[in-house]
Write a protein that holds these residues in place. Structure first.
Motif, PDB file in Angstrom:
ATOM      1  N   HIS A 141       0.817  -1.203   0.000  1.00  0.00           N
ATOM      2  CA  HIS A 141       0.000   0.000   0.000  1.00  0.00           C
ATOM      3  C   HIS A 141       0.856   1.261   0.000  1.00  0.00           C
ATOM      4  O   HIS A 141       1.893   1.322   0.637  1.00  0.00           O
ATOM      5  CB  HIS A 141      -0.925  -0.002   1.215  1.00  0.00           C
ATOM      6  CG  HIS A 141      -1.762  -1.231   1.259  1.00  0.00           C
ATOM      7  ND1 HIS A 141      -2.808  -1.433   0.406  1.00  0.00           N
ATOM      8  CD2 HIS A 141      -1.659  -2.351   1.999  1.00  0.00           C
ATOM      9  CE1 HIS A 141      -3.333  -2.613   0.647  1.00  0.00           C
ATOM     10  NE2 HIS A 141      -2.656  -3.191   1.609  1.00  0.00           N
ATOM     11  N   ALA A 142       0.399   2.273  -0.693  1.00  0.00           N
ATOM     12  CA  ALA A 142       1.151   3.511  -0.844  1.00  0.00           C
ATOM     13  C   ALA A 142       0.930   4.478   0.307  1.00  0.00           C
ATOM     14  O   ALA A 142       1.664   5.433   0.443  1.00  0.00           O
ATOM     15  CB  ALA A 142       0.771   4.182  -2.157  1.00  0.00           C
ATOM     16  N   ILE A 143      -0.088   4.268   1.112  1.00  0.00           N
ATOM     17  CA  ILE A 143      -0.368   5.193   2.208  1.00  0.00           C
ATOM     18  C   ILE A 143      -0.462   4.432   3.524  1.00  0.00           C
ATOM     19  O   ILE A 143      -0.676   3.228   3.545  1.00  0.00           O
ATOM     20  CB  ILE A 143      -1.675   5.987   1.992  1.00  0.00           C
ATOM     21  CG1 ILE A 143      -2.875   5.039   1.926  1.00  0.00           C
ATOM     22  CG2 ILE A 143      -1.581   6.865   0.766  1.00  0.00           C
ATOM     23  CD1 ILE A 143      -4.193   5.734   2.046  1.00  0.00           C
ATOM     24  N   ASP A 144      -0.293   5.169   4.589  1.00  0.00           N
ATOM     25  CA  ASP A 144      -0.500   4.634   5.920  1.00  0.00           C
ATOM     26  C   ASP A 144      -1.020   5.791   6.768  1.00  0.00           C
ATOM     27  O   ASP A 144      -1.090   6.932   6.314  1.00  0.00           O
ATOM     28  CB  ASP A 144       0.799   4.070   6.494  1.00  0.00           C
ATOM     29  CG  ASP A 144       0.527   3.030   7.582  1.00  0.00           C
ATOM     30  OD1 ASP A 144      -0.647   2.848   7.953  1.00  0.00           O
ATOM     31  OD2 ASP A 144       1.491   2.439   8.075  1.00  0.00           O
ATOM     32  N   TYR A 145      -1.381   5.502   7.997  1.00  0.00           N
ATOM     33  CA  TYR A 145      -1.870   6.528   8.907  1.00  0.00           C
ATOM     34  C   TYR A 145      -1.030   6.496  10.176  1.00  0.00           C
ATOM     35  O   TYR A 145      -0.684   5.435  10.668  1.00  0.00           O
ATOM     36  CB  TYR A 145      -3.344   6.279   9.256  1.00  0.00           C
ATOM     37  CG  TYR A 145      -4.287   6.543   8.120  1.00  0.00           C
ATOM     38  CD1 TYR A 145      -4.893   7.775   7.984  1.00  0.00           C
ATOM     39  CD2 TYR A 145      -4.566   5.564   7.177  1.00  0.00           C
ATOM     40  CE1 TYR A 145      -5.769   8.020   6.940  1.00  0.00           C
ATOM     41  CE2 TYR A 145      -5.433   5.800   6.134  1.00  0.00           C
ATOM     42  CZ  TYR A 145      -6.032   7.033   6.022  1.00  0.00           C
ATOM     43  OH  TYR A 145      -6.886   7.283   4.996  1.00  0.00           O
ATOM     44  N   GLU A 146      -0.728   7.687  10.711  1.00  0.00           N
ATOM     45  CA  GLU A 146      -0.032   7.757  11.991  1.00  0.00           C
ATOM     46  C   GLU A 146      -0.932   8.478  12.988  1.00  0.00           C
ATOM     47  O   GLU A 146      -1.688   9.382  12.622  1.00  0.00           O
ATOM     48  CB  GLU A 146       1.311   8.462  11.857  1.00  0.00           C
ATOM     49  CG  GLU A 146       1.233   9.869  11.337  1.00  0.00           C
ATOM     50  CD  GLU A 146       2.599  10.482  11.070  1.00  0.00           C
ATOM     51  OE1 GLU A 146       2.663  11.721  11.018  1.00  0.00           O
ATOM     52  OE2 GLU A 146       3.573   9.734  10.917  1.00  0.00           O
TER      53      GLU A 146
END
Length: 188
Positions: free
Chosen positions: A65-70
């Motif tokens: 996946h190209a995005i993640d969340y912090e």
């Protein structure tokens, strides 16, 4: 052109009033807030190796996946208006994938209590793309901020946020239940 001091005081007072109402309302919902981050393209094991296209969904369980969340912090969410969703052709139910709402959102420092929580806002504010994990007793709902609108012609009066419910987030590491801190009393 500068604003007269009276206008500035009125705008600051309106902003503080919105913050007090949002943080102390009996209808408020506590939330964890996450900010979307794009993973850089590198050859290391913990970052994505290839470009992926947004909006196409997950092709396979091995897709990178190209995005993640912090995790960003905590906020109180006051729903102003539930815009609902599209009605099914038979009229039997509302399609939950299209649920949206308008809300007032105020970030807060969970370590502070009482008036200190009102006066000392964190150094971040919600942005388009942020994700809110609403804590509804034993149930969690995820809503993404899809737009930000001012409450008046003056920007510092406060903002309303358009939220859309999200269902497809269980593949991201940030949303593993064991990694989310358990907050016993967010209302104090």
């Amino acid at each position: 052109m500068s604003l007269r001091i009276e206008n500035k005081l009125v705008a600051s007072g309106q902003r503080l009033t919105n913050r007090i109402i949002t943080l102390r309302s009996q209808s408020v919902i506590p939330a964890f807030v996450f900010r979307r981050v794009v993973k850089p393209v590198t050859n290391s094991d913990n970052e994505r190796k290839f470009d992926t296209w947004a909006g196409l969904g997950v092709v396979s369980s091995s897709e990178d996946h190209a995005i993640d969340y912090e995790q960003l912090g905590h906020a109180m969410v006051l729903m102003l208006d539930m815009l609902g969703g599209a009605s099914h052709d038979t009229g039997m139910f509302i399609l939950p994938e299209e649920m949206s709402s308008m809300a007032l959102i105020e970030p807060y420092d969970i370590e502070l209590q009482g008036d200190d929580r009102l006066k000392n806002a964190p150094d971040w504010e919600p942005k388009k793309g942020d994700l809110f994990c609403l804590l509804l007793n034993e149930h969690k709902e995820y809503h993404e901020c899809t737009g930000v609108m001012g409450l008046s012609m003056m920007a510092n009066h406060g903002k309303r946020y358009a939220l859309a419910q999200r269902f497809d987030l269980n593949y991201l590491d940030a949303f593993r239940e064991e990694d989310i801190d358990d907050v016993a009393v967010p209302y104090e």
